[in-house]
Scaffold this motif. Sequence first.
Motif, mmCIF file in Angstrom:
data_model
loop_
_atom_site.group_PDB
_atom_site.id
_atom_site.type_symbol
_atom_site.label_atom_id
_atom_site.label_comp_id
_atom_site.label_asym_id
_atom_site.label_seq_id
_atom_site.Cartn_x
_atom_site.Cartn_y
_atom_site.Cartn_z
ATOM 1 N N SER A 138 60.822 17.046 -49.065
ATOM 2 C CA SER A 138 59.882 17.572 -48.587
ATOM 3 C C SER A 138 58.388 17.340 -49.916
ATOM 4 C CB SER A 138 60.491 18.613 -48.092
ATOM 5 O OG SER A 138 59.924 19.754 -49.078
ATOM 6 N N ASP A 149 57.910 13.403 -50.059
ATOM 7 C CA ASP A 149 57.914 12.471 -49.044
ATOM 8 C C ASP A 149 56.195 13.504 -47.963
ATOM 9 O OD1 ASP A 149 59.261 11.191 -49.342
ATOM 10 O OD2 ASP A 149 60.943 12.192 -48.269
ATOM 11 N N THR A 209 56.659 16.001 -46.646
ATOM 12 C CA THR A 209 57.314 16.273 -44.561
ATOM 13 C C THR A 209 57.938 17.552 -45.069
ATOM 14 O OG1 THR A 209 59.688 15.622 -45.471
ATOM 15 C CG2 THR A 209 57.865 14.114 -44.813
#
Length: 246
Positions: free
Chosen positions: A212, A215, A217
Amino acid sequence: MAKLAAQRQKHIFIEKPLTHTIEEAENLLKIVAENGVKVQVGHVERFNPAFLSLKGMHLAPMFVEAHRLATFNPRGTDVSVILDLMIHDIDLILHLVPSEVKSIHASGVSVVSATPDIANARIEFENGCVANLTASRMSLKQMRKPDAYISLDFLDKNAQIIRLFDKNDVSTEGGNMMELETARGTKLIDIQMPEPMNVNAIQMELETLAQSILDDTPTRVTIHDGYKALKVAHQIIAEIGDSTIS
């Protein structure tokens, strides 16, 4: 420590429970938002192979029965069994039930520590779902088994899915269904046992945090998830209150 890390704009992994108090959690939420860091809370049962086997299924449980029974271990007795064990199932249920909590009723018993060692809570949701949770750290046998139409054994890491259909509503071709005579006529019962993923839950929760970050995210178990579970846990503790038997 989490506050200091966030203020220095470092991403954080925090073991459950998120904080000791609701006030600390709300303060941490604010600091994390101001500094734009990612936080993942260590609700490791989200990565249990039994729970992962439900991925992709559109679930709307209306009744959940969860038992989390552990043998006595002095570690963790500085907090109640609600924050030590039950909070895992609180997080799972809040994740599965698409509704706000309507009411909570709870009772608990202190056996060897100053806080409840055995507790039961009934959580009612706005959509009508009812969750009945039991947690004990005084059991002779370990058992972790939430189920609602679906039986999940978190200790042995397997799942069993049972569905009941009207005979005329589904095709039996290529299926593994059995007929069942009920008071409402002949039904078809379908039993599935999904193959659990062979994963290391602790490793996986850390890998998802790393991914996460790379990326950019959201984390799998966000700080908001940890806050919501902590809030319900404290509502249960408050509900037990003076009714705790020692």
